[in-house]
Design a protein around this motif. Structure first.
Motif, short mmCIF file in Angstrom:
data_model
loop_
_atom_site.label_atom_id
_atom_site.label_comp_id
_atom_site.label_asym_id
_atom_site.label_seq_id
_atom_site.Cartn_x
_atom_site.Cartn_y
_atom_site.Cartn_z
N ASP A 156 0.83 -1.21 0.00
CA ASP A 156 0.00 0.00 0.00
C ASP A 156 0.87 1.26 0.00
O ASP A 156 0.61 2.21 -0.75
CB ASP A 156 -0.92 -0.01 1.22
CG ASP A 156 -2.09 0.95 1.09
OD1 ASP A 156 -2.49 1.25 -0.06
OD2 ASP A 156 -2.59 1.41 2.13
N ASN B 186 0.96 3.85 -3.35
CA ASN B 186 0.53 5.23 -3.19
C ASN B 186 1.66 6.22 -3.40
O ASN B 186 1.46 7.29 -3.97
CB ASN B 186 -0.12 5.42 -1.82
CG ASN B 186 -1.54 4.89 -1.76
OD1 ASN B 186 -2.48 5.57 -2.15
ND2 ASN B 186 -1.70 3.66 -1.29
N TYR C 85 1.80 8.89 -6.43
CA TYR C 85 1.93 10.31 -6.10
C TYR C 85 3.07 10.94 -6.91
O TYR C 85 2.90 12.02 -7.50
CB TYR C 85 2.20 10.47 -4.60
CG TYR C 85 2.39 11.90 -4.17
CD1 TYR C 85 1.30 12.70 -3.84
CD2 TYR C 85 3.67 12.46 -4.10
CE1 TYR C 85 1.48 14.02 -3.46
CE2 TYR C 85 3.85 13.78 -3.72
CZ TYR C 85 2.75 14.56 -3.40
OH TYR C 85 2.94 15.87 -3.03
N TYR D 268 -3.69 11.99 -2.09
CA TYR D 268 -2.65 10.98 -1.95
C TYR D 268 -1.64 11.36 -0.86
O TYR D 268 -1.17 10.49 -0.12
CB TYR D 268 -1.92 10.78 -3.29
CG TYR D 268 -2.58 9.76 -4.17
CD1 TYR D 268 -2.27 8.40 -4.08
CD2 TYR D 268 -3.56 10.13 -5.09
CE1 TYR D 268 -2.88 7.46 -4.87
CE2 TYR D 268 -4.19 9.18 -5.89
CZ TYR D 268 -3.84 7.86 -5.77
OH TYR D 268 -4.47 6.91 -6.57
N ARG E 80 -3.20 10.58 2.46
CA ARG E 80 -3.26 9.12 2.64
C ARG E 80 -1.89 8.56 2.98
O ARG E 80 -1.75 7.70 3.86
CB ARG E 80 -3.80 8.49 1.36
CG ARG E 80 -4.02 6.98 1.42
CD ARG E 80 -4.43 6.45 0.06
NE ARG E 80 -5.63 7.13 -0.43
CZ ARG E 80 -6.00 7.12 -1.71
NH1 ARG E 80 -5.26 6.51 -2.62
NH2 ARG E 80 -7.11 7.73 -2.07
#
Length: 248
Positions: free
Chosen positions: A168, A172, A176, A221, A224
């Protein structure tokens, strides 16, 4: 673990990859293969965070890097003047790197890795092919395609060795970084993946709106990622390295 060790680990992987794909004529005519530092970082991340390195994992890491290099070479081929000497050599370089990673995979005898990387290559290419399909897709769907393009091979590699706790974070972060690059290209009016799929060359007036939407995606993003990093069991220097990726 410190910043110097992280840099040295990534540089060592880079050197090992270049050593395995070295070819004097290709080097002279098309230069070294493109190796993205952030992808090399995530290939090494589990080992930087304490996972055991052995010969099998070392070769596998090199192989993943070569696969990325091979696919990136093919992406350099222009749609016009594709028959020029330089363009033909770029295609050949991609094919040559493909041959090298096939050799390495055959030497390892790691059937699971072969299966997983093959699946990753197919999935990645399917999302790149969408660029040429007439179907209309939303920005969010295109961003998901970019995530697959940037992270799928490393995801499959993580799956083979039980490193999925990092998936994950890796997905991400790489998405990004790619989105930031795409936004910069759009702001300059230069050709990129999102510039093309959003047909901005045909509608320059839509560029400010598209740039604003991508910037909103980047904000999502970034938020997150900081939550992911906050709750992950990572060395502090690794957290700082990732923070640099999302702030630079």
């Amino acid at each position: 673990m410190n910043a110097t060790s992280i840099i040295q680990s990534v540089q060592t992987l880079q050197s090992n990859i270049l050593q395995h794909v070295h070819h004097r004529a290709l080097l002279q005519n098309v230069g070294q293969p493109t190796l993205q530092e952030e992808q090399l970082f995530f290939i090494q991340l589990p080992f930087l965070n304490g996972a055991q390195m052995n010969d099998d994992r070392k070769i596998s890491a090199i192989t993943v890097g070569i696969v990325h290099a091979s696919l990136l070479e093919h992406e350099k081929v222009m749609e016009v003047e594709a028959t020029s000497k330089e363009q033909q050599l770029i295609v050949l370089s991609g094919d040559y790197y493909s041959g090298r990673y096939y050799q390495l995979l055959a030497q390892t005898g790691n059937i699971l890795l072969i299966q997983k990387l093959s699946r990753g290559i197919v999935n990645r290419c399917e999302h790149q092919i969408r660029l040429y399909e007439p179907e209309q897709r939303s920005l969010e769907q295109w961003v998901q395609s970019l995530m697959i393009i940037e992270s799928e091979l490393i995801s499959q590699y993580y799956d083979v060795y039980g490193f999925t706790a990092y998936t994950d974070l890796m997905q991400n972060t790489l998405t990004y970084i790619r989105l930031k690059k795409e936004l910069q290209l759009i702001q300059k009016g230069q050709n990129g993946f999102l510039y093309r799929v959003l047909a901005l060359a045909d509608n320059p007036a839509a560029i400010p709106s598209a740039a604003e939407s991508i910037d909103e995606q980047l904000t999502v993003y970034k938020k997150r990622l900081r939550e992911i990093v906050k709750h992950m069991n990572l060395h502090n220097d690794l957290k700082q390295s990732i923070e640099q990726y999302i702030t630079v």
